[in-house]
Design an enzyme around this catalytic site. Structure first.
Site, PDB file in Angstrom:
ATOM      1  N   ASP B 198       2.192  34.193   0.830  1.00  0.00           N
ATOM      2  CA  ASP B 198       2.231  33.783   2.236  1.00  0.00           C
ATOM      3  C   ASP B 198       3.230  32.626   2.308  1.00  0.00           C
ATOM      4  OD1 ASP B 198       1.937  32.615   4.677  1.00  0.00           O
ATOM      5  OD2 ASP B 198      -0.245  32.487   4.618  1.00  0.00           O
ATOM      6  N   GLN B 201       4.694  28.448   5.277  1.00  0.00           N
ATOM      7  CA  GLN B 201       5.042  27.029   5.192  1.00  0.00           C
ATOM      8  C   GLN B 201       6.135  26.799   4.169  1.00  0.00           C
ATOM      9  OE1 GLN B 201       3.854  24.970   7.356  1.00  0.00           O
ATOM     10  NE2 GLN B 201       2.277  26.317   8.188  1.00  0.00           N
ATOM     11  N   CYS B 362      -7.070  27.111  10.843  1.00  0.00           N
ATOM     12  CA  CYS B 362      -7.245  28.463  10.303  1.00  0.00           C
ATOM     13  C   CYS B 362      -7.565  28.454   8.806  1.00  0.00           C
ATOM     14  CB  CYS B 362      -6.027  29.346  10.561  1.00  0.00           C
ATOM     15  SG  CYS B 362      -5.650  29.540  12.292  1.00  0.00           S
TER      16      CYS B 362
HETATM   17  C1  LIG Z   1      -0.043  29.374   5.901  1.00  0.00           C
HETATM   18  C2  LIG Z   1       0.048  30.231   7.118  1.00  0.00           C
HETATM   19  N1  LIG Z   1      -0.120  31.557   7.013  1.00  0.00           N
HETATM   20  C3  LIG Z   1      -0.021  32.372   8.084  1.00  0.00           C
HETATM   21  C4  LIG Z   1       0.240  31.906   9.353  1.00  0.00           C
HETATM   22  C5  LIG Z   1       0.369  32.863  10.511  1.00  0.00           C
HETATM   23  O1  LIG Z   1       1.703  33.075  10.847  1.00  0.00           O
HETATM   24  P1  LIG Z   1       2.167  33.824  12.193  1.00  0.00           P
HETATM   25  O2  LIG Z   1       1.931  32.851  13.310  1.00  0.00           O
HETATM   26  O3  LIG Z   1       3.626  34.100  12.014  1.00  0.00           O
HETATM   27  O4  LIG Z   1       1.411  35.065  12.322  1.00  0.00           O
HETATM   28  C6  LIG Z   1       0.412  30.531   9.499  1.00  0.00           C
HETATM   29  C7  LIG Z   1       0.686  29.963  10.829  1.00  0.00           C
HETATM   30  O5  LIG Z   1      -0.194  29.639  11.603  1.00  0.00           O
HETATM   31  C8  LIG Z   1       0.312  29.677   8.371  1.00  0.00           C
HETATM   32  O6  LIG Z   1       0.454  28.354   8.472  1.00  0.00           O
END
Ligand SMILES: Cc1ncc(COP(=O)(O)O)c(C=O)c1O
Lengths: 154, 405
Positions: B198, B201, B362
């Site tokens: 992922d 960041q 989140c």
């Molecule tokens: C670590 C991480 N993963 C996933 C996401 C989700 O990304 P997106 O908003 O492009 O769906 C975020 C953003 O909120 C995030 O900070």
């Protein structure tokens, strides 16, 4: 916008030392509420006597100063009221938090109105309205014996 | 590098936000947009608009070329081997769902284990949870240490005979911990385990080199990378993208459609069903140009100076408690104040024009582990300055004053 109006002394005081932050022994109504966006949660307990009057009200949970103070003030002033009165007070409170300039319920004393009006600063902070209302919605849910958790969308 | 100059490229900083200058410390949530990106969207819609890939008229061909140009720019920016390893999605969330879904369809079997970490964002947990429900896979969690880091040793400890896949964040959106992704990938591959990263960041703040990292998949969120919303990138090794089944069905992703059979298109069309976020893709090219014009080394240097400065400020501020102290840390400062709930902090800071985030970001698993319901988070981007962090600290002091601390 006025932070002083939002964070009045009485709110800070109730937020810091919430009344009735415990679990009522022998409660006969309860409900849980949570605010998925913030992670705030509350569990409201009510003990109604034979005449259906709230003998004790309490809550458990964690949250911001606004939500703790709101639950604290609510559980204090709901004691001694019956379900009908309590629900009318909830309606009155929700109306005030959203738009009405004043509280109108005949079931509230002047002193109780003054206390509740301390939460009216929330009006100017739409994102924070749900903090103030969570425990109130949860109490209604306890009266109604709803099983599912309350989730606030304001 | 002149930050004032860079900041001038972002129109939002010319605005007064409730009569305040904006101190934007919420870039981990989403970054602000440079003028060239905003202008590009406008220009495309006003002068060049057409759908891509479907018609032969002039505008359609031109739009298709622009769209594909961004794919090439992304490929170069992240040093992927092949342009077809770049798939556009609606966000990193969709990218991760795509990976979980397609691996779930054709690769992961009942009883297989997926290893994630306690630092993961819900979008790198929930898609795997779907497979836990539908395919009976098992999810294991690598645990954080005292400093809120995930070490290679911890990953190694949690790998079992059944581990088929490791899915990890590159940089934690709460603690800022940078994970040793390259080393984890080497270890995983030596055991035949797939690695998904992922990179939400990581992508805006770190140097990206897919061939060096060698992970199998890398998810990027364009709106955190000075780009438009509604857009993400999935990098996937070609062998995987070729082998895995499609994710969504519809126009654009097919080869031949008959009443009794359908064959699917080649990469990258195979994973880009329906009309895509065309204007956003085309404008994202400008985000990459913007980052390239500064140079990622400069970005990293600036942001690590900032975070070091901010960390020192907040450490000195009594009653502020920073979450985690990772050695290798990106531009995220999450904290709590004893006696003030994060939402109250955020409301009070907002009054001074200081935009931060409060909540669990989140990451409920992490907050549960730390035994706190929520935290306040200040995160930096290329436009931030030390003055912004001074203002943060000052507003925190105001917050303490209001709460009589
Ligand atoms: C670590 C991480 N993963 C996933 C996401 C989700 O990304 P997106 O908003 O492009 O769906 C975020 C953003 O909120 C995030 O900070």
């Amino acid at each position: 916008m006025n932070l002083k109006e939002l964070y009045q002394e009485i709110i800070l005081e109730h937020g810091k030392n919430p009344r009735n932050l415990r679990k009522t022994e022998g409660f006969n109504k309860d409900a849980k509420g949570n605010n998925p966006l913030c992670g705030d949660n509350v569990h409201v307990y009510l003990k109604l006597n034979g005449q259906k009057i709230v003998e004790d009200a309490s809550f458990e949970g964690s949250g911001c100063a606004i939500s703790m103070a709101s639950a604290s003030i609510m559980t204090d002033l709901i004691k001694g009221k019956n379900e009908h009165e309590a629900k009318e007070i909830v309606e009155d409170f929700l109306g005030m938090i959203k738009e009405n300039p004043e509280l109108q319920s005949k079931y509230l004393s002047e002193d109780e109105k003054t206390k509740l009006m301390c939460l009216s600063g929330v009006k100017q902070y739409p994102m924070r309205v749900k903090c103030a209302t969570l425990s109130w919605h949860t109490m209604v849910s306890a009266f109604d014996e709803k099983m599912e958790e309350v989730k606030t969308e304001n | 590098m002149k930050i004032d100059q860079i900041k001038k490229e972002f129109p939002i900083f010319d605005e007064k936000i409730q009569n305040n200058d904006l101190v934007y410390l919420d870039s981990a949530n989403s970054s602000q947009k440079p003028k060239i990106v905003v202008d590009r969207i406008n220009e495309f819609y006003t002068k060049q608009f057409s759908n891509v890939g479907r018609s032969v008229h002039y505008l359609a061909v031109a739009a298709t070329n622009l769209y594909e140009n961004t794919r090439t720019s992304v490929q170069k920016y992240i040093n992927a081997k092949d342009k077809n390893e770049i798939v556009f999605t609606k966000g990193a969330t969709e990218a991760l769902n795509l990976v979980a879904n397609t691996l779930g369809q054709s690769y992961l079997q009942e009883g297989d284990e997926v290893l994630i970490t306690e630092l993961e964002h819900h979008s790198n947990y929930v898609p795997w949870h779907f497979l836990r429900k539908s395919k009976n896979i098992k999810i294991n969690f690598a645990e954080i240490n005292k400093e809120c880091e995930i070490t290679l040793e911890e990953i190694e400890k949690k790998i079992t005979q059944k581990t088929k896949l490791i899915s990890i964040t590159h940089l934690s959106n709460v603690t800022g911990a940078i994970l040793p992704v390259k080393e984890i990938t080497q270890l995983a591959h030596s055991k035949g385990i797939i690695v998904v990263v992922d990179g939400c960041q990581g992508a805006p703040h770190l140097k990206l080199d897919m061939q060096e990292l060698d992970c199998d998949f890398y998810a990027i969120s364009c709106h955190k990378m000075y780009g438009p919303t509604g857009l993400g990138v999935l990098y996937g090794k070609k062998k995987w993208l070729e082998e895995l089944p499609p994710y969504q069905g519809g126009g654009g992703m097919i080869n031949e459609v008959k009443k009794d059979r359908i064959s699917y298109g080649e990469l990258p069309n195979k994973y880009e069903a329906g009309t895509m976020a065309t204007a956003q893709v085309i404008a994202f090219d400008q985000s990459i140009k913007f980052l390239e014009s500064i140079g990622i080394e400069n970005v990293m240097k600036h942001e690590s100076d900032l975070v070091e400065y901010g960390q020192e400020l907040l450490q000195k501020n009594n009653s502020v408690k920073l979450i985690g102290n990772p050695k290798n840390k990106g531009g995220v400062l999450s904290f709590t104040i004893e006696g003030v709930h994060p939402h109250d902090i955020a409301t009070i800071l907002d009054e001074d024009g200081v935009a931060i985030r409060a909540g669990h970001h989140c990451c409920q698993i992490l907050h549960d582990k730390l035994n706190i319901p929520a935290s306040a988070r200040a995160s930096v981007g290329i436009y931030n300055t030390k003055e912004d962090l001074d203002q943060l600290n000052q507003s925190i002091n105001n917050c303490k004053k209001i709460f009589n601390l």
